[in-house]
Design a protein around this motif. Structure first.
Motif, short mmCIF file in Angstrom:
data_model
loop_
_atom_site.label_atom_id
_atom_site.label_comp_id
_atom_site.label_asym_id
_atom_site.label_seq_id
_atom_site.Cartn_x
_atom_site.Cartn_y
_atom_site.Cartn_z
N SER A 24 13.67 12.24 -4.99
CA SER A 24 12.76 13.06 -5.79
C SER A 24 13.48 14.26 -6.39
CB SER A 24 11.59 13.52 -4.93
OG SER A 24 10.85 12.43 -4.43
N ALA A 25 14.34 14.90 -5.58
CA ALA A 25 15.04 16.09 -6.07
C ALA A 25 15.96 15.75 -7.25
CB ALA A 25 15.85 16.73 -4.95
N SER A 26 16.72 14.64 -7.12
CA SER A 26 17.62 14.26 -8.21
C SER A 26 16.82 13.83 -9.44
CB SER A 26 18.56 13.12 -7.78
OG SER A 26 17.83 11.94 -7.49
N GLU A 77 3.50 11.57 -5.55
CA GLU A 77 4.54 10.56 -5.71
C GLU A 77 5.85 11.05 -5.11
OE1 GLU A 77 6.24 11.48 -10.21
OE2 GLU A 77 4.71 9.94 -9.95
N ILE A 78 6.54 10.14 -4.45
CA ILE A 78 7.86 10.43 -3.86
C ILE A 78 8.82 9.39 -4.42
CG2 ILE A 78 9.16 10.71 -1.72
CD1 ILE A 78 6.28 10.76 -0.36
N TRP A 79 9.74 9.82 -5.24
CA TRP A 79 10.69 8.87 -5.83
C TRP A 79 11.71 8.45 -4.78
CZ3 TRP A 79 10.74 6.05 -10.11
CH2 TRP A 79 9.88 6.40 -11.13
N MET A 80 11.86 7.13 -4.61
CA MET A 80 12.77 6.59 -3.59
C MET A 80 13.72 5.59 -4.24
SD MET A 80 11.66 7.86 -0.60
CE MET A 80 12.01 6.75 0.74
N LEU A 81 14.95 5.55 -3.71
CA LEU A 81 15.85 4.43 -4.00
C LEU A 81 15.54 3.39 -2.94
CD1 LEU A 81 18.11 3.11 -5.56
CD2 LEU A 81 19.75 4.30 -4.10
N TYR A 82 14.78 2.37 -3.31
CA TYR A 82 14.20 1.40 -2.39
C TYR A 82 15.19 0.25 -2.20
CZ TYR A 82 10.39 -1.47 -0.37
OH TYR A 82 9.59 -2.22 0.44
N ASN A 83 15.94 0.26 -1.08
CA ASN A 83 16.90 -0.79 -0.72
C ASN A 83 16.25 -1.73 0.27
OD1 ASN A 83 19.69 -0.15 -1.91
ND2 ASN A 83 19.01 1.82 -1.12
N GLU A 132 0.81 -1.21 0.00
CA GLU A 132 0.00 0.00 0.00
C GLU A 132 0.85 1.26 0.00
OE1 GLU A 132 -3.30 0.19 -0.34
OE2 GLU A 132 -3.22 -1.97 -0.64
N PHE A 133 2.16 1.12 0.23
CA PHE A 133 3.04 2.28 0.17
C PHE A 133 3.33 2.68 -1.28
CE2 PHE A 133 3.81 0.79 4.43
CZ PHE A 133 4.00 1.95 5.16
N PHE A 134 2.90 1.85 -2.23
CA PHE A 134 3.20 2.08 -3.64
C PHE A 134 1.91 2.33 -4.41
CE2 PHE A 134 6.30 -0.79 -1.76
CZ PHE A 134 7.47 -0.06 -1.96
N PHE A 135 2.06 2.90 -5.59
CA PHE A 135 0.90 3.16 -6.43
C PHE A 135 0.36 1.86 -6.98
CE2 PHE A 135 2.88 7.27 -6.20
CZ PHE A 135 1.81 8.16 -6.23
N HIS A 191 2.36 9.22 -1.10
CA HIS A 191 2.10 10.00 0.11
C HIS A 191 0.67 9.75 0.57
CE1 HIS A 191 1.64 13.47 2.80
NE2 HIS A 191 2.98 13.50 2.84
N PHE A 192 0.51 9.35 1.83
CA PHE A 192 -0.79 8.89 2.31
C PHE A 192 -1.82 10.01 2.42
CE2 PHE A 192 1.40 5.07 2.93
CZ PHE A 192 0.49 4.06 3.21
#
Length: 602
Positions: free
Chosen positions: A221-223, A193-199, A155-158, A187-188
């Motif tokens: 998101s900024a990059s 959308e918040i772009w993340m490097l998901y490790n 649910e944290f993803f689209f 964002h709940f």
């Protein structure tokens, strides 16, 4: 009593908890084996221990134990006790050192996680979260940890990304132990959308069994926005360069056509022929510069393509030398050229080879003083040809020599030699030479002692004779009808006149509408159709022409200032047989018309 004590020793010796009896002063009256092991003292009876006990009642607490081999922790229970008529205490000790270490590590993790600006979370094997740090909750708009714990990971993803997360990403984490991906978090509160490097890391328990997943994810998101802006800027740059090239090519076309017309009309006055050759040569040079302008991004990406043909290298070098004499004579430099008398045949791109030679000569001139000396030596060495460009200029230092062909690499500049260029010329030279199957080297005795650049290229044994002129032999009364369609009057009229001088019957149209009318009355064999016209563009007109009763029989040639790969594809899709880039190369055009003329005669 002894029997009871022995039985007590036997019972207490079988348990893992330490049991002590101490008097009111803390002197040990009794200790089982577990107590001695825990306290790392044996024998311990008779020794004094500083263990705090509550004298009034039973007590329970965790205490530190200082042992010879380090600090330990124990869970302590104590109670008053009379032992052999003496008041004292019984103490039970349970070793909790490992648990304490785990708690301390957990506290460290929680402390680090709570102070981290990244999203840190953990979930079980069913992807149910049980920990999210403060920064993570703020990042995705969670009001509390309880809300996060009630929210499955997906649910944290689209919605459109959830299937990828479940079916591809997490199985890869299980297989490899770790995986990362750039993906959007949702964002709940706002749904943004918040772009993340998901490790994500796979967690196992102490027995090696799967325990869950942990993530340390960074907001990118900024990059992402910067990259998107750079891509947009790059696209705008490419569009600008294409438009600029188009606008530059348009005026080059009538100039080029006029030069060929003058070439046809020149009389005995040699000055007219000389002026005509200058115009033709400089138009060719400007055309090459425009092409190079579009190669800027290709140079960086290594995407330069070659259009190879069999050619005489000697003729290519002679043409380049004519162009180079201008900037060499401007500095009163002496040019010494030694060329072989016989042709040297190559399978090569004449335009790109000209770029190589012109860049080397330009480099030699820039880094040489006025009245300096530049030498060009060409010789056959077996199956190769060597082209040497030597100068007596500033030379190349030993430190710079190994990197002289790197992009943006330059030697030091002085005021009298301030025009050092952009530092891409030698990089382009190296790329183009290697694409031709050759190699280039640089040498110099040192700073101030001149330099030598050597290019070696493979030759071919034989080839058909190369054309010596761009202007084809006229074909009187060719009987072929050509319709020239262009909204630019200079382009239209000069192209028509040049074709007429070569024996073609020509009509002109300044719009697609007029072209359709003339096709019905003039019945052309060939249509030269400009792409960038107001109203209906060339692509739309081409589609209309192909729908005419005889439209499929026409040779339809696109003429445009745009020549990128996507432009050629679009021309083909619109129904064009060929796509020529302005300014028109008359030899190329006539070569396209000859098969059509031969079919007409048959």
């Amino acid at each position: 009593m002894t029997t009871h004590r022995s039985k007590l020793d036997l019972v207490l010796g079988t348990i893992t908890d330490g049991v002590l009896v101490v008097d009111s002063q803390g002197v040990v009256l009794y200790a089982n084996q577990a107590a001695e092991k825990l306290l790392a003292r044996s024998p311990i009876v008779g020794q004094s221990l500083a263990i705090p006990v509550n004298p009034d009642k039973n007590s329970y607490q965790d205490i530190n134990l200082i042992r010879p081999n380090g600090l330990a922790w124990a869970e302590m229970r104590s109670a008053p006790l009379e032992w052999d008529g003496q008041p004292g205490y019984v103490i039970a000790l349970r070793d909790i050192t490992e648990r304490k270490h785990i708690e301390l590590e957990r506290q460290k993790f929680v402390s680090l996680a709570d102070n981290s600006m990244e999203f840190i979370g953990m979930c079980d094997m069913n992807l149910a979260p049980f920990y999210i740090n403060e920064a993570g909750m703020r990042l995705v708009g969670l009001d509390s940890l309880e809300q996060g714990v009630r929210t499955p990971v997906q649910e944290f993803f689209f919605p459109e990304d959830q299937r990828f997360i479940l079916d591809e990403f997490f199985p890869r984490v299980v297989r490899e132990g770790h995986a990362d991906v750039e993906i959007r978090f949702r964002h709940f509160k706002s749904g943004a959308e918040i772009w993340m490097l998901y490790n994500v890391f796979f967690i196992k328990d102490s027995t090696g069994e799967p325990a869950g997943f942990a993530t340390v994810s960074r907001d990118i998101s900024a990059s992402k926005q910067v990259k998107a802006a750079l891509r947009e800027a790059s696209q705008r740059k490419d569009e600008f360069l294409a438009m600029l090239a188009h606008e530059l090519r348009n005026p080059l076309t009538p100039i080029n056509n006029a030069a060929h017309i003058l070439d046809r009309l020149k009389q005995e006055d040699p000055r007219l022929g000389w002026a005509t050759e200058i115009i033709k040569r400089q138009v060719k040079h400007l055309t090459h510069l425009v092409d190079d302008l579009l190669d800027v991004s290709r140079i960086v990406q290594g995407k330069i393509s070659l259009k190879k043909e069999r050619l005489d290298l000697v003729e290519v070098i002679k043409a380049v030398l004519e162009t180079a004499r201008g900037f060499i004579l401007a500095k009163q430099q002496h040019l010494d050229v030694r060329l072989p008398e016989q042709p040297i045949l190559l399978e090569a791109d004449s335009v790109r080879l000209s770029q190589v030679l012109l860049n080397l000569l330009d480099n030699a001139s820039k880094y040489s003083l006025e009245k300096g000396r530049i030498e060009v030596n060409v010789q056959l060495l077996g199956a190769e040809v060597e082209i040497e460009v030597r100068d007596n200029g500033t030379g190349i230092s030993a430190e710079l020599l190994p990197t002289i062909f790197d992009l943006f690499q330059q030697g030091s500049r002085t005021l009298e030699r301030s025009q050092g260029g952009l530092g891409i010329g030698l990089t382009l030279v190296k790329q183009l030479v290697e694409m031709h199957g050759g190699r280039v080297t640089a040498s110099s005795p040192g700073a101030g002692l001149g330099s030598t650049f050597s290019v070696r290229l493979p030759t071919i044994i034989e080839a058909p004779p190369c054309p010596v002129s761009e202007t084809p032999t006229p074909s009187p009364n060719a009987g072929m009808r050509v319709l020239v369609v262009d909204d630019d009057a200079d382009v239209r009229k000069s192209t028509a006149l040049l074709l007429e001088l070569n024996g073609y019957e020509v009509k002109m149209a300044d719009s697609g509408k007029q072209a359709i009318t003339l096709i019905d009355t003039f019945h052309p064999d060939v249509v030269l159709l400009d792409i960038g016209m107001p109203g209906e563009n060339g692509y739309q007109v081409a589609q209309c022409i192909r729908r005419l009763p005889n439209g499929s029989d026409l040779l339809l040639i696109a003429v445009s200032g745009y020549g990128q790969a996507e432009d050629l594809t679009r021309s083909q899709e619109a129904g064009f047989d060929h796509h020529l880039v302005k300014p028109l190369n008359l030899t190329t055009l006539c070569n396209l018309l000859e098969p059509k003329f031969a079919n007409k005669l048959n």
